[in-house]
Enzyme design. Sequence first.
Site, PDB file in Angstrom:
ATOM      1  N   THR A   1       0.195   3.873  -2.908  1.00 28.23           N
ATOM      2  CA  THR A   1      -0.625   4.901  -3.552  1.00 28.23           C
ATOM      3  C   THR A   1      -1.757   5.371  -2.639  1.00 28.23           C
ATOM      4  O   THR A   1      -2.391   4.563  -1.963  1.00 28.23           O
ATOM      5  CB  THR A   1      -1.222   4.347  -4.868  1.00 28.23           C
ATOM      6  OG1 THR A   1      -0.159   3.849  -5.662  1.00 28.23           O
ATOM      7  CG2 THR A   1      -1.974   5.418  -5.636  1.00 28.23           C
TER       8      THR A   1
ATOM      9  N   ILE B   1      -5.195  -0.758  -4.382  1.00 26.27           N
ATOM     10  CA  ILE B   1      -4.205  -1.721  -3.874  1.00 26.27           C
ATOM     11  C   ILE B   1      -4.554  -3.160  -4.299  1.00 26.27           C
ATOM     12  O   ILE B   1      -5.603  -3.696  -3.953  1.00 26.27           O
ATOM     13  CB  ILE B   1      -4.060  -1.613  -2.334  1.00 26.27           C
ATOM     14  CG1 ILE B   1      -3.808  -0.143  -1.936  1.00 26.27           C
ATOM     15  CG2 ILE B   1      -2.930  -2.529  -1.845  1.00 26.27           C
ATOM     16  CD1 ILE B   1      -2.612   0.520  -2.603  1.00 26.27           C
TER      17      ILE B   1
ATOM     18  N   GLU C   1       2.728   0.746 -11.255  1.00 26.66           N
ATOM     19  CA  GLU C   1       4.146   0.683 -10.833  1.00 26.66           C
ATOM     20  C   GLU C   1       4.977   1.746 -11.550  1.00 26.66           C
ATOM     21  O   GLU C   1       6.105   1.514 -11.976  1.00 26.66           O
ATOM     22  CB  GLU C   1       4.714  -0.730 -10.996  1.00 26.66           C
ATOM     23  CG  GLU C   1       3.980  -1.705 -10.071  1.00 26.66           C
ATOM     24  CD  GLU C   1       4.703  -2.997  -9.762  1.00 26.66           C
ATOM     25  OE1 GLU C   1       5.939  -3.019  -9.754  1.00 26.66           O
ATOM     26  OE2 GLU C   1       4.006  -3.985  -9.505  1.00 26.66           O
TER      27      GLU C   1
ATOM     28  N   ILE D   1      -6.572  -6.634 -36.461  1.00 26.91           N
ATOM     29  CA  ILE D   1      -6.442  -7.829 -37.317  1.00 26.91           C
ATOM     30  C   ILE D   1      -7.656  -8.748 -37.150  1.00 26.91           C
ATOM     31  O   ILE D   1      -8.100  -9.391 -38.096  1.00 26.91           O
ATOM     32  CB  ILE D   1      -5.117  -8.559 -36.999  1.00 26.91           C
ATOM     33  CG1 ILE D   1      -3.951  -7.728 -37.548  1.00 26.91           C
ATOM     34  CG2 ILE D   1      -5.095  -9.975 -37.565  1.00 26.91           C
ATOM     35  CD1 ILE D   1      -2.596  -8.124 -37.028  1.00 26.91           C
TER      36      ILE D   1
ATOM     37  N   GLY E   1       0.804  -1.214   0.000  1.00 29.12           N
ATOM     38  CA  GLY E   1       0.000   0.000   0.000  1.00 29.12           C
ATOM     39  C   GLY E   1       0.833   1.258   0.000  1.00 29.12           C
ATOM     40  O   GLY E   1       1.243   1.746   1.060  1.00 29.12           O
TER      41      GLY E   1
ATOM     42  N   GLU F   1       5.310   8.418 -17.886  1.00 30.97           N
ATOM     43  CA  GLU F   1       5.950   9.708 -17.613  1.00 30.97           C
ATOM     44  C   GLU F   1       6.943   9.575 -16.455  1.00 30.97           C
ATOM     45  O   GLU F   1       8.023  10.184 -16.473  1.00 30.97           O
ATOM     46  CB  GLU F   1       4.894  10.780 -17.285  1.00 30.97           C
ATOM     47  CG  GLU F   1       4.008  11.184 -18.460  1.00 30.97           C
ATOM     48  CD  GLU F   1       2.946  10.138 -18.832  1.00 30.97           C
ATOM     49  OE1 GLU F   1       2.640   9.257 -18.002  1.00 30.97           O
ATOM     50  OE2 GLU F   1       2.433  10.197 -19.967  1.00 30.97           O
TER      51      GLU F   1
ATOM     52  N   ARG G   1      -8.334 -16.862 -41.177  1.00 33.35           N
ATOM     53  CA  ARG G   1      -9.411 -15.977 -41.641  1.00 33.35           C
ATOM     54  C   ARG G   1      -9.221 -15.625 -43.116  1.00 33.35           C
ATOM     55  O   ARG G   1      -8.148 -15.140 -43.510  1.00 33.35           O
ATOM     56  CB  ARG G   1      -9.410 -14.698 -40.788  1.00 33.35           C
ATOM     57  CG  ARG G   1     -10.431 -13.668 -41.186  1.00 33.35           C
ATOM     58  CD  ARG G   1     -11.828 -14.107 -40.833  1.00 33.35           C
ATOM     59  NE  ARG G   1     -12.810 -13.069 -41.081  1.00 33.35           N
ATOM     60  CZ  ARG G   1     -14.116 -13.250 -40.944  1.00 33.35           C
ATOM     61  NH1 ARG G   1     -14.591 -14.429 -40.558  1.00 33.35           N
ATOM     62  NH2 ARG G   1     -14.957 -12.276 -41.182  1.00 33.35           N
TER      63      ARG G   1
HETATM   64  C1  LIG Z   1      -5.377  -1.773 -11.280  1.00 35.73           C
HETATM   65  C2  LIG Z   1      -4.384  -1.009 -10.463  1.00 35.73           C
HETATM   66  C3  LIG Z   1      -3.600  -1.681  -9.531  1.00 35.73           C
HETATM   67  C4  LIG Z   1      -2.710  -0.970  -8.718  1.00 35.73           C
HETATM   68  N1  LIG Z   1      -2.031  -1.620  -7.720  1.00 35.73           N
HETATM   69  C5  LIG Z   1      -1.303  -0.889  -6.818  1.00 35.73           C
HETATM   70  C6  LIG Z   1      -0.738  -1.513  -5.655  1.00 35.73           C
HETATM   71  O1  LIG Z   1      -0.829  -2.733  -5.449  1.00 35.73           O
HETATM   72  N2  LIG Z   1      -0.084  -0.724  -4.754  1.00 35.73           N
HETATM   73  C7  LIG Z   1       0.045   0.623  -4.924  1.00 35.73           C
HETATM   74  O2  LIG Z   1       0.631   1.277  -4.053  1.00 35.73           O
HETATM   75  N3  LIG Z   1      -0.471   1.240  -6.021  1.00 35.73           N
HETATM   76  C8  LIG Z   1      -1.142   0.524  -6.958  1.00 35.73           C
HETATM   77  N4  LIG Z   1      -1.706   1.133  -8.060  1.00 35.73           N
HETATM   78  C9  LIG Z   1      -1.529   2.578  -8.223  1.00 35.73           C
HETATM   79  C10 LIG Z   1      -0.651   2.973  -9.407  1.00 35.73           C
HETATM   80  O3  LIG Z   1       0.685   2.646  -9.141  1.00 35.73           O
HETATM   81  C11 LIG Z   1      -0.880   4.471  -9.642  1.00 35.73           C
HETATM   82  O4  LIG Z   1      -2.192   4.609 -10.181  1.00 35.73           O
HETATM   83  C12 LIG Z   1       0.125   5.086 -10.563  1.00 35.73           C
HETATM   84  O5  LIG Z   1       1.396   5.112  -9.943  1.00 35.73           O
HETATM   85  C13 LIG Z   1      -0.262   6.520 -10.956  1.00 35.73           C
HETATM   86  O6  LIG Z   1      -0.639   7.261  -9.865  1.00 35.73           O
HETATM   87  P1  LIG Z   1      -2.016   8.107  -9.907  1.00 35.73           P
HETATM   88  O7  LIG Z   1      -3.071   7.174 -10.344  1.00 35.73           O
HETATM   89  O8  LIG Z   1      -2.192   8.776  -8.604  1.00 35.73           O
HETATM   90  O9  LIG Z   1      -1.800   9.179 -11.040  1.00 35.73           O
HETATM   91  P2  LIG Z   1      -1.127  10.627 -10.851  1.00 35.73           P
HETATM   92  O10 LIG Z   1       0.137  10.493 -10.095  1.00 35.73           O
HETATM   93  O11 LIG Z   1      -2.147  11.570 -10.340  1.00 35.73           O
HETATM   94  O12 LIG Z   1      -0.777  11.004 -12.353  1.00 35.73           O
HETATM   95  C14 LIG Z   1      -1.775  11.445 -13.278  1.00 35.73           C
HETATM   96  C15 LIG Z   1      -1.083  11.714 -14.629  1.00 35.73           C
HETATM   97  O13 LIG Z   1      -0.140  12.775 -14.480  1.00 35.73           O
HETATM   98  C16 LIG Z   1       1.132  12.337 -14.890  1.00 35.73           C
HETATM   99  N5  LIG Z   1       2.155  12.999 -14.086  1.00 35.73           N
HETATM  100  C17 LIG Z   1       2.227  13.052 -12.729  1.00 35.73           C
HETATM  101  N6  LIG Z   1       3.319  13.746 -12.360  1.00 35.73           N
HETATM  102  C18 LIG Z   1       3.962  14.110 -13.496  1.00 35.73           C
HETATM  103  C19 LIG Z   1       5.161  14.842 -13.783  1.00 35.73           C
HETATM  104  N7  LIG Z   1       5.938  15.317 -12.811  1.00 35.73           N
HETATM  105  N8  LIG Z   1       5.502  15.040 -15.065  1.00 35.73           N
HETATM  106  C20 LIG Z   1       4.727  14.546 -16.066  1.00 35.73           C
HETATM  107  N9  LIG Z   1       3.590  13.844 -15.870  1.00 35.73           N
HETATM  108  C21 LIG Z   1       3.219  13.634 -14.591  1.00 35.73           C
HETATM  109  C22 LIG Z   1       1.120  10.829 -14.710  1.00 35.73           C
HETATM  110  O14 LIG Z   1       2.101  10.194 -15.498  1.00 35.73           O
HETATM  111  C23 LIG Z   1      -0.287  10.515 -15.130  1.00 35.73           C
HETATM  112  O15 LIG Z   1      -0.373  10.449 -16.530  1.00 35.73           O
HETATM  113  C24 LIG Z   1      -2.564   0.425  -8.905  1.00 35.73           C
HETATM  114  C25 LIG Z   1      -3.331   1.087  -9.871  1.00 35.73           C
HETATM  115  C26 LIG Z   1      -4.247   0.400 -10.629  1.00 35.73           C
HETATM  116  C27 LIG Z   1      -5.107   1.156 -11.596  1.00 35.73           C
END
Ligand SMILES: Cc1cc2nc3c(=O)[nH]c(=O)nc-3n(C[C@H](O)[C@H](O)[C@H](O)COP(=O)(O)OP(=O)(O)OC[C@H]3O[C@@H](n4cnc5c(N)ncnc54)[C@H](O)[C@@H]3O)c2cc1C
Length: 386
Positions: free
Chosen positions: A131, A162, A370, A344, A129, A374, A275
């Site tokens: 995020t 998570i 992960e 395809i 955990g 970006e 196909r």
């Molecule tokens: C199905 C799923 C499973 C997951 N499992 C886990 C888990 O087990 N444990 C865990 O801790 N997390 C987990 N996550 C979270 C995941 O790692 C995050 O969603 C991811 O790191 C992006 O964070 P955010 O969603 O808060 O996006 P944000 O950080 O809010 O980013 C939004 C957008 O802005 C861009 N951005 C942000 N900062 C910058 C910058 N400085 N320059 C340019 N672009 C930028 C990002 O690239 C993105 O496109 C999971 C997510 C999903 C959807």
Amino acid sequence: MTDFLATGTLPDHYQQLAKTVRDFAQSVVAPVSAKHDEEHSFPYEVVAGMADMGLFGLPFPEEYGGMGGDYFALCLALEELGKVDQSVAITLEAGVSLGAMPIYRFGNEKQKQEWLPLLASGKALGAFGLTEPGGGSDAGATKTTARLDDGHWVINGSKQFITNSGTDITKLVTVTAVTGGGASKKEISSILVPVPTPGFTAEPAYNKVGWNASDTHPLSFDDVRVPEENLLGERGRGYANFLRILDEGRIAIAALSVGAAQGCVDESVKYAKEREAFGRPIGANQAIAFKIARMEARAHTARTAYYDAAAMMLAGKPFKKAAAVAKMVASEAAMDNARDATQIFGGYGFMNEYPVARHYRDSKILEIGEGTTEVQLMLIGRELGL
Ligand SMILES: Cc1cc2nc3c(=O)[nH]c(=O)nc-3n(C[C@H](O)[C@H](O)[C@H](O)COP(=O)(O)OP(=O)(O)OC[C@H]3O[C@@H](n4cnc5c(N)ncnc54)[C@H](O)[C@@H]3O)c2cc1C
């Protein structure tokens, strides 16, 4: 371990492992993938099968209940599973690389003895955990807090998205929390929270675009009390330690992505031969053959990138840049190949029961989880001194 990079041939034990997992993916996983995807159900029977094969213990020493393999072995297993079912692959990836690995890397002997045999057996899952609702890319902006009270950490806050955090066999969530410091320099530590613990709630599962058979929840912590010795690693090193876990995890996600990219190639080759349109197989058209050739090139290049990153990691060399490159290249290959494979397949590619349609929905998250693309670019730029 790194010799295969020069020869292009994997040593026998890796080939054997890949074949075993490939057979399992074809005979046990593939027949139930569409059903679990459609029902959004967690594939307990598949997880039990992977547990019996020892996949959850692949990179851990036998003394902790593992198979005595290495991280590359885990990657090979993820590639094979990723070809067929990304939900199953991410369940293994998160269980091993995010759930158990932090304990193996940073736990004390007592924590390793308590948790690793259980998690390596696959009979229980751990989650990671980091995020929070306020942000994932900027994971240092953690708002969840943990304060010491009478020999216990008292945790308050929430985590978001998570993986493996709310299954019937989830027994542990490791979280980052602010344990001190000022507004300008937070002290972030990681803490083991056994499941269940009063005050800890896995909220209802998300309704996702893909990875429907993987388990993902928001988590809330309301005065969750765990013993002080549940601190994982040094106090104040929680964020740094989690970043190390993510560096490794990127190689694993790259391997999973290569599997997805290759799965799309394999499905497309088969379909393009079968196909027919205008009186001949669609694959006889150079436009289709070139599309598939390009897909193969993407999968091959991405595989080389993750092999390279894994080899550097296992050789004890700095691998942060190589892991970020592999994760970015491989996740883009998966997404691009899923889009091309769907094209395809024509109209059938838009039907949910077809594996390429599932890859199309599943692959997008590979460019986000992960560390987004970006974030990988930021890491690569930093490693270049920019
Ligand atoms: C199905 C799923 C499973 C997951 N499992 C886990 C888990 O087990 N444990 C865990 O801790 N997390 C987990 N996550 C979270 C995941 O790692 C995050 O969603 C991811 O790191 C992006 O964070 P955010 O969603 O808060 O996006 P944000 O950080 O809010 O980013 C939004 C957008 O802005 C861009 N951005 C942000 N900062 C910058 C910058 N400085 N320059 C340019 N672009 C930028 C990002 O690239 C993105 O496109 C999971 C997510 C999903 C959807």
